[in-house]
Write a protein that holds these residues in place. Structure first.
Motif, mmCIF file in Angstrom:
data_model
loop_
_atom_site.group_PDB
_atom_site.id
_atom_site.type_symbol
_atom_site.label_atom_id
_atom_site.label_comp_id
_atom_site.label_asym_id
_atom_site.label_seq_id
_atom_site.Cartn_x
_atom_site.Cartn_y
_atom_site.Cartn_z
ATOM 1 N N GLU A 53 58.348 43.509 51.408
ATOM 2 C CA GLU A 53 57.170 43.487 52.271
ATOM 3 C C GLU A 53 55.912 43.106 51.493
ATOM 4 N N VAL A 54 55.781 43.635 50.270
ATOM 5 C CA VAL A 54 54.620 43.304 49.440
ATOM 6 C C VAL A 54 54.654 41.833 49.064
ATOM 7 N N ARG A 55 55.829 41.336 48.690
ATOM 8 C CA ARG A 55 55.960 39.919 48.335
ATOM 9 C C ARG A 55 55.544 39.041 49.518
ATOM 10 N N LEU A 56 55.997 39.375 50.710
ATOM 11 C CA LEU A 56 55.627 38.595 51.892
ATOM 12 C C LEU A 56 54.131 38.668 52.160
ATOM 13 N N ALA A 57 53.555 39.864 51.988
ATOM 14 C CA ALA A 57 52.119 40.030 52.214
ATOM 15 C C ALA A 57 51.317 39.219 51.191
ATOM 16 N N VAL A 58 51.737 39.223 49.940
ATOM 17 C CA VAL A 58 51.044 38.448 48.912
ATOM 18 C C VAL A 58 51.156 36.956 49.222
ATOM 19 N N ASN A 59 52.318 36.532 49.671
ATOM 20 C CA ASN A 59 52.512 35.114 50.002
ATOM 21 C C ASN A 59 51.633 34.669 51.161
ATOM 22 N N LYS A 60 51.232 35.593 52.026
ATOM 23 C CA LYS A 60 50.388 35.251 53.173
ATOM 24 C C LYS A 60 48.911 35.136 52.809
ATOM 25 N N LEU A 61 48.540 35.600 51.625
ATOM 26 C CA LEU A 61 47.138 35.526 51.214
ATOM 27 C C LEU A 61 46.728 34.071 51.011
ATOM 28 N N PRO A 62 45.458 33.745 51.326
ATOM 29 C CA PRO A 62 44.968 32.412 50.998
ATOM 30 C C PRO A 62 45.077 32.182 49.479
ATOM 31 N N GLU A 63 45.203 30.936 49.087
ATOM 32 C CA GLU A 63 45.513 30.605 47.688
ATOM 33 C C GLU A 63 44.559 31.254 46.687
ATOM 34 N N LYS A 64 43.251 31.121 46.884
ATOM 35 C CA LYS A 64 42.304 31.689 45.911
ATOM 36 C C LYS A 64 42.380 33.210 45.889
ATOM 37 N N CYS A 65 42.483 33.831 47.058
ATOM 38 C CA CYS A 65 42.628 35.289 47.108
ATOM 39 C C CYS A 65 43.890 35.725 46.368
ATOM 40 N N ARG A 66 44.963 34.992 46.575
ATOM 41 C CA ARG A 66 46.237 35.326 45.935
ATOM 42 C C ARG A 66 46.124 35.221 44.414
ATOM 43 N N LYS A 67 45.508 34.145 43.929
ATOM 44 C CA LYS A 67 45.379 33.960 42.484
ATOM 45 C C LYS A 67 44.502 35.056 41.872
ATOM 46 N N VAL A 68 43.375 35.368 42.502
ATOM 47 C CA VAL A 68 42.498 36.434 42.009
ATOM 48 C C VAL A 68 43.251 37.761 42.021
ATOM 49 N N PHE A 69 43.941 38.037 43.109
ATOM 50 C CA PHE A 69 44.705 39.286 43.239
ATOM 51 C C PHE A 69 45.742 39.405 42.124
ATOM 52 N N LEU A 70 46.486 38.338 41.859
ATOM 53 C CA LEU A 70 47.531 38.385 40.836
ATOM 54 C C LEU A 70 46.943 38.504 39.435
ATOM 55 N N LEU A 71 45.847 37.797 39.169
ATOM 56 C CA LEU A 71 45.228 37.909 37.850
ATOM 57 C C LEU A 71 44.688 39.315 37.604
ATOM 58 N N LYS A 72 44.194 39.955 38.643
ATOM 59 C CA LYS A 72 43.655 41.311 38.504
ATOM 60 C C LYS A 72 44.773 42.348 38.476
ATOM 61 N N CYS A 73 45.660 42.278 39.438
ATOM 62 C CA CYS A 73 46.647 43.343 39.615
ATOM 63 C C CYS A 73 47.878 43.203 38.725
ATOM 64 N N ILE A 74 48.268 42.003 38.410
ATOM 65 C CA ILE A 74 49.451 41.802 37.575
ATOM 66 C C ILE A 74 49.054 41.666 36.109
ATOM 67 N N HIS A 75 48.044 40.854 35.837
ATOM 68 C CA HIS A 75 47.664 40.587 34.450
ATOM 69 C C HIS A 75 46.524 41.482 33.974
ATOM 70 N N ASP A 76 45.949 42.276 34.875
ATOM 71 C CA ASP A 76 44.930 43.270 34.542
ATOM 72 C C ASP A 76 43.731 42.671 33.812
ATOM 73 N N LEU A 77 43.298 41.494 34.270
ATOM 74 C CA LEU A 77 42.125 40.862 33.665
ATOM 75 C C LEU A 77 40.853 41.422 34.282
ATOM 76 N N LYS A 78 39.768 41.317 33.543
ATOM 77 C CA LYS A 78 38.462 41.755 34.036
ATOM 78 C C LYS A 78 37.898 40.682 34.964
ATOM 79 N N TYR A 79 36.941 41.093 35.809
ATOM 80 C CA TYR A 79 36.342 40.152 36.753
ATOM 81 C C TYR A 79 35.773 38.930 36.037
ATOM 82 N N LYS A 80 35.079 39.162 34.932
ATOM 83 C CA LYS A 80 34.456 38.061 34.198
ATOM 84 C C LYS A 80 35.513 37.093 33.680
ATOM 85 N N GLU A 81 36.629 37.612 33.209
ATOM 86 C CA GLU A 81 37.702 36.758 32.692
ATOM 87 C C GLU A 81 38.327 35.938 33.822
#
Length: 161
Positions: A102-130
């Motif tokens: 369900e999470v995978r499907l929900a992430v796939n439904k995100l618009p591209e930029k939202c998805r990339k920001v979400f993955l960089l923050k939540c998966i790679h734990d980068l700071k906003y500035k990075e």
């Protein structure tokens, strides 16, 4: 640069710089590549560094190398799949994750930029500035996309709560 000075600097700082790169890149091989490329660059360009000025220069160069790595990852088509697999793998290590489909499907439904920001923050734990530097957007835009991603994910996954 004298070969003996270069070798001494390399031996003294290599491990610390690799550990620094690992804070950004959770892949030991990639982190080592970034640090090795840094040393190759200072050797080839004959950059005059001393013991006093090597670390500030090195940390900046390594951080930029990590950011450039993420920029190149964003270009790759399978970035999303790799990040989702990493999410799945992390959850399997910790405890069984009941709603990964369900999470995978929900992430796939995100618009591209939202998805990339979400993955960089939540998966790679980068700071906003990075994230802003990697994606070439402002910190406020990162915050906006992350807020939208969380709002959409909450809406998409509300039945699971």
């Amino acid at each position: 640069m004298d070969i003996l000075i270069f070798e001494a600097i390399f031996r003294l700082h290599y491990n610390d710089l690799c550990n620094y790169a690992l804070r950004y890149i959770q892949n030991k091989d990639v982190a080592e590549d970034i640090v090795q490329n840094f040393f190759i660059t200072i050797w080839e360009k004959d950059i005059k560094l001393t013991e006093e000025n090597i670390l500030p220069y090195a940390y900046t160069a390594i951080r930029n190398g990590c950011i450039n790595y993420y920029k190149s990852e964003l270009i790759r088509e399978n970035f999303l799949n790799e990040a989702l697999e990493e999410l799945e793998f992390q959850n399997e290590e910790e405890e069984p994750f009941l709603y990964k489909k369900e999470v995978r499907l929900a992430v796939n439904k995100l618009p591209e930029k939202c998805r990339k920001v979400f993955l960089l923050k939540c998966i790679h734990d980068l700071k906003y500035k990075e994230i802003a530097e990697i994606m070439g957007i402002s910190v406020n835009t990162v915050k906006y996309h992350l807020g939208e991603a969380f709002r959409m994910m909450r809406e998409e996954l509300k039945d699971l709560l």
